[in-house]
Scaffold this active site. Structure first.
Site: not given
Length: 257
Positions: A138, A148
């Site tokens: 990501s 994350y």
């Protein structure tokens, strides 16, 4: 015909990879937790494209699930030519607001599973002198915010390092770093998306097209959109202190609601 194994294949980016690879004539090994959805997906792709679609129900947050998929990747009689490590999820909440068990589960899926599955696939591929691995990360990997993003930063660093170590072996490894993609990801995490501007959203099918082209070019990192490439270019030159403040404010504005 070559075979691709895709984790998290029944939704989002994983489903887009499955559609594209099936349309290109690749046989598939579809991996997810939901047996019913896996069966429906396999039947649809087989009927539409005439390819063979094997299903493997596995929870990559467990040792048994990881071992089952690693075992399939190590099968020399039925080799996998392309691995797409796509399975993943996000936790709603800031650091210390999320239960430790949920944080460790995310690390199990994003880091341990990626390491073990990539290793199982790459070892077999190196023996044959060909193969590819796409590890879905990501753009959050490049921003100092949250666990994350930290887990995805590990995916990027690991993939780049492994790609260098396997240079010349015929095995290509690439970290795919998309931005916001219209998938089930945010809904499953309980994250609101109404406040995210339309220009920040990416189409999963177009993303996959770019990703496969970047893999063929031998890139070790793919940011599959000019908008996000420009944003990440600015991130590289921004002071870390300033970037941390901007990232925190942006996360509150565009993150979980």
């Amino acid at each position: 015909m070559t075979t691709a194994l895709i984790t998290g294949s029944t939704a989002g980016i994983g489903a887009a990879f499955a559609r594209r690879l099936a349309s290109d004539g690749h046989n598939l090994v579809l991996v997810a937790r939901d047996k019913k959805r896996l069966g429906e997906q396999a039947t649809e792709l087989h009927d539409r494209h005439g390819i063979e679609a094997e299903v493997l129900s596995a929870d990559l947050a467990t040792d048994d699930g990881i071992e089952a998929v690693a075992g399939r990747l190590s099968d020399r009689k039925h080799p996998v030519d392309l691995l797409v490590n796509n399975a993943g999820f996000g936790n709603k909440g800031r650091y210390l607001d999320v239960p430790m068990a949920d944080e460790l589960k995310m690390l199990k899926v994003h880091c341990e599973a990626v390491l073990r599955l990539t290793s199982a696939a790459a070892e077999s591929m190196r023996e044959r002198g060909r193969g590819g691995v796409v590890n879905v990360a990501s753009v959050a990997a490049f921003l100092p915010r949250g666990t994350y993003g930290a887990s995805k930063a590990w995916v990027v660093q690991f993939t780049q390092g492994a790609a260098k170590d396997l240079a010349g072996s015929g095995v290509r490894l690439m970290a795919l770093c998309p931005g916001f993609v219209r998938t089930e990801f945010h809904e499953r995490a309980g994250m609101g998306t109404d406040n995210i501007p339309n220009w920040m959203w990416l189409d999963a099918d177009k993303l996959v097209t770019t990703a496969l082209a970047d893999l063929a070019r031998g890139k070790s990192v793919s940011i599959p959109d000019p908008r996000y490439k420009a944003l990440m270019g600015m991130v590289k030159v921004a002071p870390r202190g300033l970037l941390g403040g901007i990232s925190s404010r942006t996360g509150r504005k565009y993150g979980p609601q």
